[in-house]
Design a protein around this motif. Structure first.
Motif, PDB file in Angstrom:
ATOM      1  N   ALA A 156      -4.690  -9.147  22.335  1.00 46.00           N
ATOM      2  CA  ALA A 156      -5.644  -8.406  21.507  1.00 46.00           C
ATOM      3  C   ALA A 156      -6.851  -7.992  22.343  1.00 46.00           C
ATOM      4  CB  ALA A 156      -6.094  -9.267  20.324  1.00 46.00           C
ATOM      5  N   GLY A 157      -7.212  -6.722  22.262  1.00 48.49           N
ATOM      6  CA  GLY A 157      -8.347  -6.206  23.011  1.00 48.49           C
ATOM      7  C   GLY A 157      -8.025  -5.791  24.433  1.00 48.49           C
ATOM      8  N   LYS A 158      -6.803  -6.046  24.896  1.00 49.85           N
ATOM      9  CA  LYS A 158      -6.384  -5.636  26.232  1.00 49.85           C
ATOM     10  C   LYS A 158      -5.684  -4.280  26.147  1.00 49.85           C
ATOM     11  CE  LYS A 158      -7.390  -9.908  27.606  1.00 49.85           C
ATOM     12  NZ  LYS A 158      -8.399 -10.318  28.597  1.00 49.85           N
ATOM     13  N   ARG A 159      -5.497  -3.659  27.310  1.00 44.53           N
ATOM     14  CA  ARG A 159      -4.745  -2.404  27.387  1.00 44.53           C
ATOM     15  C   ARG A 159      -3.471  -2.663  28.187  1.00 44.53           C
ATOM     16  NH1 ARG A 159      -8.349   2.635  28.885  1.00 44.53           N
ATOM     17  NH2 ARG A 159      -9.039   1.368  30.652  1.00 44.53           N
ATOM     18  N   LEU A 172       8.037  -5.513  22.814  1.00 45.60           N
ATOM     19  CA  LEU A 172       6.798  -6.218  23.113  1.00 45.60           C
ATOM     20  C   LEU A 172       5.594  -5.300  22.961  1.00 45.60           C
ATOM     21  CD1 LEU A 172       6.081  -8.976  25.588  1.00 45.60           C
ATOM     22  CD2 LEU A 172       4.518  -7.037  25.550  1.00 45.60           C
ATOM     23  N   ALA A 173       5.711  -4.054  23.406  1.00 39.97           N
ATOM     24  CA  ALA A 173       4.598  -3.119  23.259  1.00 39.97           C
ATOM     25  C   ALA A 173       4.245  -2.923  21.794  1.00 39.97           C
ATOM     26  CB  ALA A 173       4.945  -1.781  23.907  1.00 39.97           C
ATOM     27  N   ALA A 174       5.253  -2.845  20.937  1.00 40.82           N
ATOM     28  CA  ALA A 174       4.987  -2.675  19.505  1.00 40.82           C
ATOM     29  C   ALA A 174       4.324  -3.920  18.928  1.00 40.82           C
ATOM     30  CB  ALA A 174       6.290  -2.375  18.775  1.00 40.82           C
ATOM     31  N   ARG A 175       4.782  -5.096  19.321  1.00 40.91           N
ATOM     32  CA  ARG A 175       4.182  -6.332  18.804  1.00 40.91           C
ATOM     33  C   ARG A 175       2.768  -6.515  19.328  1.00 40.91           C
ATOM     34  NH1 ARG A 175       5.976 -11.079  19.960  1.00 40.91           N
ATOM     35  NH2 ARG A 175       7.238 -10.579  21.788  1.00 40.91           N
ATOM     36  N   ALA A 176       2.530  -6.150  20.591  1.00 39.55           N
ATOM     37  CA  ALA A 176       1.178  -6.241  21.143  1.00 39.55           C
ATOM     38  C   ALA A 176       0.240  -5.308  20.403  1.00 39.55           C
ATOM     39  CB  ALA A 176       1.200  -5.919  22.631  1.00 39.55           C
ATOM     40  N   ARG A 177       0.718  -4.131  20.074  1.00 43.74           N
ATOM     41  CA  ARG A 177      -0.071  -3.161  19.320  1.00 43.74           C
ATOM     42  C   ARG A 177      -0.454  -3.722  17.950  1.00 43.74           C
ATOM     43  NH1 ARG A 177      -0.090   2.338  20.340  1.00 43.74           N
ATOM     44  NH2 ARG A 177      -0.634   3.745  18.636  1.00 43.74           N
ATOM     45  N   ALA A 190      -0.769  -6.782  17.268  1.00 47.02           N
ATOM     46  CA  ALA A 190      -1.676  -7.917  17.478  1.00 47.02           C
ATOM     47  C   ALA A 190      -3.083  -7.481  17.880  1.00 47.02           C
ATOM     48  CB  ALA A 190      -1.101  -8.846  18.542  1.00 47.02           C
ATOM     49  N   GLY A 191      -3.298  -6.178  18.094  1.00 48.04           N
ATOM     50  CA  GLY A 191      -4.642  -5.700  18.401  1.00 48.04           C
ATOM     51  C   GLY A 191      -4.839  -5.181  19.804  1.00 48.04           C
ATOM     52  N   ALA A 192      -3.753  -5.027  20.566  1.00 48.75           N
ATOM     53  CA  ALA A 192      -3.861  -4.443  21.904  1.00 48.75           C
ATOM     54  C   ALA A 192      -3.738  -2.930  21.825  1.00 48.75           C
ATOM     55  CB  ALA A 192      -2.769  -4.988  22.811  1.00 48.75           C
ATOM     56  N   GLU A 193      -4.307  -2.249  22.813  1.00 46.36           N
ATOM     57  CA  GLU A 193      -3.973  -0.847  23.038  1.00 46.36           C
ATOM     58  C   GLU A 193      -2.734  -0.867  23.929  1.00 46.36           C
ATOM     59  OE1 GLU A 193      -7.555   2.064  23.425  1.00 46.36           O
ATOM     60  OE2 GLU A 193      -8.101   0.220  24.480  1.00 46.36           O
ATOM     61  N   SER A 194      -1.593  -0.565  23.374  1.00 43.65           N
ATOM     62  CA  SER A 194      -0.370  -0.713  24.149  1.00 43.65           C
ATOM     63  C   SER A 194       0.486   0.537  24.065  1.00 43.65           C
ATOM     64  CB  SER A 194       0.435  -1.929  23.684  1.00 43.65           C
ATOM     65  OG  SER A 194       0.964  -1.714  22.394  1.00 43.65           O
ATOM     66  N   PRO A 209      -1.735  11.978  29.861  1.00 45.18           N
ATOM     67  CA  PRO A 209      -2.017  12.357  28.470  1.00 45.18           C
ATOM     68  C   PRO A 209      -1.210  11.592  27.442  1.00 45.18           C
ATOM     69  CG  PRO A 209      -1.894  14.304  29.857  1.00 45.18           C
ATOM     70  CD  PRO A 209      -1.481  13.148  30.720  1.00 45.18           C
ATOM     71  N   THR A 210       0.059  11.319  27.737  1.00 47.57           N
ATOM     72  CA  THR A 210       0.889  10.592  26.778  1.00 47.57           C
ATOM     73  C   THR A 210       0.324   9.208  26.507  1.00 47.57           C
ATOM     74  OG1 THR A 210       2.852  11.766  27.544  1.00 47.57           O
ATOM     75  CG2 THR A 210       3.211   9.739  26.318  1.00 47.57           C
ATOM     76  N   VAL A 211      -0.161   8.528  27.545  1.00 48.55           N
ATOM     77  CA  VAL A 211      -0.730   7.197  27.375  1.00 48.55           C
ATOM     78  C   VAL A 211      -2.043   7.275  26.610  1.00 48.55           C
ATOM     79  CG1 VAL A 211      -1.613   5.170  28.587  1.00 48.55           C
ATOM     80  CG2 VAL A 211       0.400   6.375  29.458  1.00 48.55           C
ATOM     81  N   ALA A 212      -2.911   8.215  26.965  1.00 48.94           N
ATOM     82  CA  ALA A 212      -4.179   8.363  26.269  1.00 48.94           C
ATOM     83  C   ALA A 212      -3.964   8.633  24.782  1.00 48.94           C
ATOM     84  CB  ALA A 212      -4.994   9.490  26.902  1.00 48.94           C
ATOM     85  N   GLU A 213      -2.970   9.453  24.477  1.00 43.16           N
ATOM     86  CA  GLU A 213      -2.676   9.748  23.070  1.00 43.16           C
ATOM     87  C   GLU A 213      -2.197   8.510  22.337  1.00 43.16           C
ATOM     88  OE1 GLU A 213       0.173  12.850  23.329  1.00 43.16           O
ATOM     89  OE2 GLU A 213      -1.268  14.302  24.171  1.00 43.16           O
ATOM     90  N   ARG A 214      -1.351   7.711  22.978  1.00 43.95           N
ATOM     91  CA  ARG A 214      -0.861   6.493  22.333  1.00 43.95           C
ATOM     92  C   ARG A 214      -1.994   5.497  22.127  1.00 43.95           C
ATOM     93  NH1 ARG A 214       2.642   9.581  21.812  1.00 43.95           N
ATOM     94  NH2 ARG A 214       4.886   9.203  21.795  1.00 43.95           N
ATOM     95  N   PHE A 215      -2.907   5.395  23.077  1.00 46.15           N
ATOM     96  CA  PHE A 215      -4.029   4.483  22.908  1.00 46.15           C
ATOM     97  C   PHE A 215      -4.922   4.925  21.749  1.00 46.15           C
ATOM     98  CE2 PHE A 215      -4.348   2.620  27.494  1.00 46.15           C
ATOM     99  CZ  PHE A 215      -3.192   1.910  27.268  1.00 46.15           C
TER     100      PHE A 215
END
Length: 242
Positions: A150-153, A173-178, A180-184, A222-228
């Motif tokens: 949570a709070g990490k990228r 894992l990326a979906a579960r981290a998201r 949980a509060g991560a930017e993933s 851009p794809t990563v920035a949009e997902r974040f």
């Protein structure tokens, strides 16, 4: 004159951090973690292929950050394997971050880990210095903890020709981290294999761009920035190394 080591010095573990480039004063740090095995208690061999795989990444990141006062280093493992509940690679990563903190103070850190090193980087993201993780074909077994992210990228990159670690583990894992509060974000690299030899240039260029973007030294893809920026669920985009 040859120094004589005391018995106490001989019992102390070797440093977990290999420092490849210092900076004064340091602005940030990047620490690389190579792969290994599921179970192996022997130390990594001197001629270590997983370690060699990370050298082109280290060189590319070094070139991209040469004028930015970024400390570069790598984790030294005491054992070649993860070794079940011992999670040896993660423990070494945490020791390396403690050693880094003594050298640099509280600077933001990006961890870049491949395979077992990706799993270790994700675990070690609990360390207060760590702001972001780039996982390259990471080993993400079912049930891997994510609450500490949570709070990490977090950016996980997996090739669709990987036959060693399952890309679906990265997506899940990326979906579960998201949640949980991560930017993933998880990215599919078309044609990429586990050893990162297929489309090697794309792996190196993408990783370097992710690292500099996560350190805020340049734009993220851009794809990563949009997902974040998008707080809702998302699919797994393919990214062509740019």
């Amino acid at each position: 004159m040859t120094a004589i080591r005391t018995r106490e010095e001989e019992r102390l573990p070797a440093p977990a951090l290999r420092l490849d480039r210092a900076a004064e004063p340091p602005r940030a740090a990047v620490v690389l973690l190579h792969g290994g095995r599921a179970d192996a208690l022997e130390p990594p061999p001197q001629l270590n292929l997983p370690g060699a795989r990370m050298r082109p990444f280290a060189r590319a990141i070094a070139r991209a950050t040469i004028d930015d006062d970024v400390v570069l280093g790598a984790v030294r493992y005491r054992h070649r394997g993860w070794n079940g509940v011992r999670s040896d690679a993660a423990q070494d990563a945490l020791r390396a971050l403690d050693e880094l903190a003594l050298l640099t103070g509280p600077v933001p850190v990006v961890l870049v880990g491949h395979s077992m090193g990706g799993r270790a980087a994700l675990r070690a993201a609990s360390h207060p210095l760590v702001e972001a993780v780039v996982g390259l074909a990471p080993w993400c077994p079912d049930g891997e903890p994510v609450e500490h992210l949570a709070g990490k990228r977090i950016v996980l990159v997996h090739g669709d020709r990987d036959r060693v670690t399952d890309p679906r583990g990265s997506w899940e894992l990326a979906a579960r981290a998201r949640a949980a509060g991560a930017e993933s974000c998880a990215l599919r690299l078309p044609g990429g294999d586990h050893a990162m030899l297929r489309r090697a240039g794309a792996w190196h260029a993408l990783t370097t761009r992710l690292v500099t973007g996560l350190l805020r030294l340049g734009p993220l893809p851009p794809t990563v920035a949009e997902r974040f920026d998008d707080l809702g669920p998302s699919d797994v985009p393919s990214l062509d190394g740019g």
